[in-house]
Design an enzyme around this catalytic site. Structure first.
Site, short mmCIF file in Angstrom:
data_model
loop_
_atom_site.label_atom_id
_atom_site.label_comp_id
_atom_site.label_asym_id
_atom_site.label_seq_id
_atom_site.Cartn_x
_atom_site.Cartn_y
_atom_site.Cartn_z
N HIS A 138 0.91 -1.30 0.21
CA HIS A 138 -0.27 0.13 0.18
C HIS A 138 0.88 1.14 0.14
O HIS A 138 2.49 1.30 0.38
CB HIS A 138 -0.85 0.17 1.52
CG HIS A 138 -1.84 1.04 1.25
ND1 HIS A 138 -1.88 2.04 1.81
CD2 HIS A 138 -3.46 1.06 1.07
CE1 HIS A 138 -3.08 2.87 1.80
NE2 HIS A 138 -3.58 2.21 1.59
N ASP A 215 2.81 -4.56 7.40
CA ASP A 215 1.81 -3.80 8.06
C ASP A 215 0.34 -4.52 8.73
O ASP A 215 0.09 -5.80 7.22
CB ASP A 215 1.88 -3.59 6.54
CG ASP A 215 0.45 -2.63 6.17
OD1 ASP A 215 -0.61 -2.61 7.68
OD2 ASP A 215 0.34 -1.95 5.76
N GLN A 218 -4.86 -5.32 7.11
CA GLN A 218 -5.82 -6.25 6.72
C GLN A 218 -5.71 -7.89 7.26
O GLN A 218 -6.66 -8.11 6.91
CB GLN A 218 -5.59 -6.38 5.24
CG GLN A 218 -5.85 -5.45 4.00
CD GLN A 218 -6.71 -4.43 3.97
OE1 GLN A 218 -8.08 -5.07 4.46
NE2 GLN A 218 -7.23 -3.78 3.80
N LYS A 241 -10.14 -0.44 10.32
CA LYS A 241 -10.87 -1.95 9.29
C LYS A 241 -11.02 -2.83 10.36
O LYS A 241 -11.42 -4.28 9.87
CB LYS A 241 -9.31 -1.87 8.43
CG LYS A 241 -9.41 -0.98 7.71
CD LYS A 241 -8.05 -1.79 6.62
CE LYS A 241 -7.38 -0.04 6.60
NZ LYS A 241 -8.00 0.29 4.99
N CYS A 378 -4.85 2.40 -3.82
CA CYS A 378 -3.12 3.06 -3.25
C CYS A 378 -1.88 2.07 -3.42
O CYS A 378 -1.20 1.32 -2.37
CB CYS A 378 -3.37 2.99 -1.70
SG CYS A 378 -4.41 4.40 -1.95
C1 LIG Z 1 -2.09 -2.92 3.50
C2 LIG Z 1 -2.96 -1.15 4.37
N1 LIG Z 1 -1.93 -0.67 4.42
C3 LIG Z 1 -2.14 0.14 5.31
C4 LIG Z 1 -3.32 0.88 4.43
C5 LIG Z 1 -3.40 2.66 5.11
O1 LIG Z 1 -4.53 2.54 6.30
P1 LIG Z 1 -5.07 4.17 7.34
O2 LIG Z 1 -5.39 4.62 5.34
O3 LIG Z 1 -6.20 3.58 8.20
O4 LIG Z 1 -3.73 4.29 7.72
C6 LIG Z 1 -4.02 -0.35 4.15
C7 LIG Z 1 -5.40 1.08 4.50
O5 LIG Z 1 -6.89 0.65 3.11
C8 LIG Z 1 -4.11 -1.20 3.71
O6 LIG Z 1 -4.84 -1.59 3.32
#
Ligand SMILES: Cc1ncc(COP(=O)(O)O)c(C=O)c1O
Length: 420
Positions: A138, A215, A218, A241, A378
């Site tokens: 991401h 990270d 998910q 999430k 993203c």
């Molecule tokens: C794998 C992953 N990393 C990071 C993020 C970023 O999360 P946030 O926008 O809640 O900070 C997301 C959000 O879609 C994600 O799916």
């Protein structure tokens, strides 16, 4: 393709592929109906999860009858609020297998990763040091490292993927050298649903003396997470999430690493003593939480953790994995659909419908009360790798069932008829 070519079970309103083990929880989620009271087939939990009534009630209480500041008030309400806020931190720690002093509240996973980059990264990365990311990350796990690479002279390497869309750890093993100080990988891909072999990733990173950041955005809503068993050094995720409120997330870091990290934002709550000559800082986690924290949101996150823990993360995992497997199988029956990602991905299924832009598909599905995500998610480097500008993505939550898959498949059939 006509509706007659859908599997018989789908036409009957249900989809084959095994009985999901989790009892139906739709009624707990007031957001899962449309404005006119029809069922809303919400398949965008990968973006953000709907909230159970228990979380809504907890945040309303915290915002209303229980509301006060934390850590500072000398009156009873504030003391009770402080206990509730710190109790939320303990719940997070228990939920991911860490210690409460290792849990830093952030605004979300994005801020958690930026925090690591700007404190640990700026302190520890030197010109020529290397950071290993993967092609499926991401943007939140790419751009913070690009920023810190510009600031420190560190170099970013990108681990390729296997043909079926996993982070290729054989390639990672070849790439990693003692110059690598950090490996930062998604535990579950937000596009492909692929699950990292975390044990091997930790072994590979540690073998060259690098730290491992996972990270967990998910993963944490879909898998039982134990940071000690994962053997990672940093773990980041977002509350929203995980069925909790927006505006709060978590950075977990190993106590000794956190203790050596300098603060990144200055202000109230993160200090020990302030004078104009010299300021000393509070120990972690307070050192990284400048300003009045997201009090209500933390309590909401605690309520979300209570909610999913009562259901059991193993049951959630089995439920979503079964739904994702069923959807992949059904999509493959429609021979005009490309499904991206491995067969055992959890909770997230990306696909493309021949000759139809994902945005057009998403718009037509919306008319059918089916919500999917269409776009680059993203993850533009991954889109470039897949050779598409965007994908359609259906992502599941604990409240989804076969009727959501059936509605999605009906909507795809209608889209195909519209586009001839
Ligand atoms: C794998 C992953 N990393 C990071 C993020 C970023 O999360 P946030 O926008 O809640 O900070 C997301 C959000 O879609 C994600 O799916």
């Amino acid at each position: 393709m006509s509706a007659a070519s859908l599997s018989p079970l789908t036409q009957a309103g249900g989809v084959g592929g095994g009985q999901a083990p989790l009892a139906n929880r739709r009624a707990d989620f007031p957001g899962l109906v449309t404005a006119d009271g029809a069922p809303w087939h919400y398949l965008d939990t990968g973006a953000t999860a709907q909230k159970p009534q228990a979380v809504i009630d907890a945040t309303v209480r915290a915002m209303g009858a229980d509301y006060a500041t934390v850590h500072r008030g000398v009156y009873g309400r504030s003391a009770r609020m402080t206990l509730a806020f710190e109790d939320a931190r303990r719940k997070v720690a228990r939920f991911i297998g860490g210690h409460e002093d290792e849990v830093v509240f952030t605004r979300g996973a994005t801020e958690a990763i930026n925090l690591v980059a700007q404190t640990w990264g700026r302190t520890n990365l030197r010109p020529g040091d290397r950071v290993l990311l993967s092609l499926l990350e991401h943007h939140s796990n790419i751009v913070p490292w690009q920023l810190v690479a510009e600031q420190t002279g560190a170099i970013i390497d990108v681990c390729p993927l296997t043909a079926d869309g996993r982070i290729d750890l054989d390639a990672a093993e070849r790439i990693l050298t003692p110059a690598h100080k950090l490996v930062s990988f998604a535990q579950v891909s937000n596009v492909l649903g692929s699950v990292l072999d975390t044990a091997r990733a930790a072994r590979l990173a540690h073998a060259v003396g690098a730290l491992l950041l996972l990270d967990g955005c998910q993963a944490v809503p879909r898998l039982a997470v134990d940071v000690a068993a994962l053997d990672c050094d940093f773990y980041a995720f977002s509350s929203h999430k995980l069925y909790g409120p927006t505006g709060i997330g978590v950075l977990w870091a190993r106590a000794e690493i956190l203790a050596a990290m300098p603060p990144w934002q200055g202000g109230g709550a993160m200090i020990d003593r302030v004078t104009f000559e010299r300021t000393t800082y509070a120990p972690a986690p307070a050192r990284f939480e400048a300003g009045t924290p997201a009090i209500v949101e933390a309590i909401g996150l605690g309520a979300a953790i209570d909610y999913v823990s009562a259901l059991g993360m193993d049951a959630l995992h089995a439920h979503e994995a079964a739904l994702a497997a069923t959807l992949r199988e059904e999509l493959r029956r429609l021979n005009s659909v490309t499904v991206f990602g491995p067969d055992d991905g959890v909770g997230v299924v990306s696909f493309a419908l021949d000759g139809v832009h994902p945005h057009d598909l998403g718009t037509i599905l919306d008319e059918e009360n089916v919500a999917i995500r269409a776009g680059h998610h993203c993850a533009q480097p991954l889109m470039d790798h897949l050779g598409v500008p965007a994908t359609a993505r259906a992502s599941f939550g604990l409240y989804n069932d076969e009727s959501d898959i059936a509605a999605l498949l009906r909507g795809i059939e209608r889209t195909k008829r519209i586009f001839g």
